[in-house]
Enzyme design. Sequence first.
Site, PDB file in Angstrom:
ATOM      1  CG  HIS A   1       0.538   7.088   5.231  1.00 30.56           C
ATOM      2  ND1 HIS A   1       1.732   7.448   5.809  1.00 30.56           N
ATOM      3  CD2 HIS A   1       0.607   5.741   5.057  1.00 30.56           C
ATOM      4  CE1 HIS A   1       2.493   6.369   5.963  1.00 30.56           C
ATOM      5  NE2 HIS A   1       1.825   5.319   5.525  1.00 30.56           N
TER       6      HIS A   1
ATOM      7  CG  LEU B   1       6.671   0.791   1.180  1.00 27.90           C
ATOM      8  CD1 LEU B   1       6.111   1.072  -0.208  1.00 27.90           C
ATOM      9  CD2 LEU B   1       7.792  -0.241   1.112  1.00 27.90           C
TER      10      LEU B   1
ATOM     11  N   GLY C   1       0.840  -1.193   0.000  1.00 28.70           N
ATOM     12  CA  GLY C   1       0.000   0.000   0.000  1.00 28.70           C
ATOM     13  C   GLY C   1       0.875   1.242   0.000  1.00 28.70           C
TER      14      GLY C   1
HETATM   15 NI    NI Z   1       2.570   3.334   5.550  1.00 29.23          NI
END
Ligand code: NI
Length: 172
Positions: A140, A95, A46
């Site tokens: 996020h 990430l 994702g």
């Molecule tokens: Ni993330």
Amino acid sequence: MAIRKILTAPDPRLREISNPVERVDDDLRALMDDMLETMYDAPGIGLAAIQVGVPLRVIVMDLAGEDEDPAPRYFVNPEILDPSEELAVYEEGCLSVPEFFDEVERPAQCRVKYLDYDGKEQILDAEGLLATCIQHEMDHLEGVLFIDHLSRLKRDRVLKKLKKEQRLAAAE
Ligand code: NI
């Protein structure tokens, strides 16, 4: 399509609140294509637009297993409706927080309203890994990282380690 650079914590841009998308057009689709390619290259399951420095409410995702065909998903302006009271725990990673994983508890099911790749409104009932992943990515959009759900001690420890690694990388 192009691979973009993924921002890593504690980059302050990851703390920005992303803006709603006004129109799903070819420019936005080009961004989503780049995000998907960047995510596959990383590899990850994702990615939110702010992770490549674009403060728009856009998420890409693919939860297909290694021997399955790719199954990209695109969420524009996603909203969570009816999160369940039942909670589920998954080991999460990000990430933007490389090489760190820890368990986070979130609502086990949720319904998501969003615009798809073509700008059509969709509603999806999510559970399991999909529900967790959507909630992680939606965090996020509010400038929240999964490590914010952990104890302050754990969070500070991982941020300190990342800062140090970035200093060393910059000095090389
Ligand atoms: Ni993330």
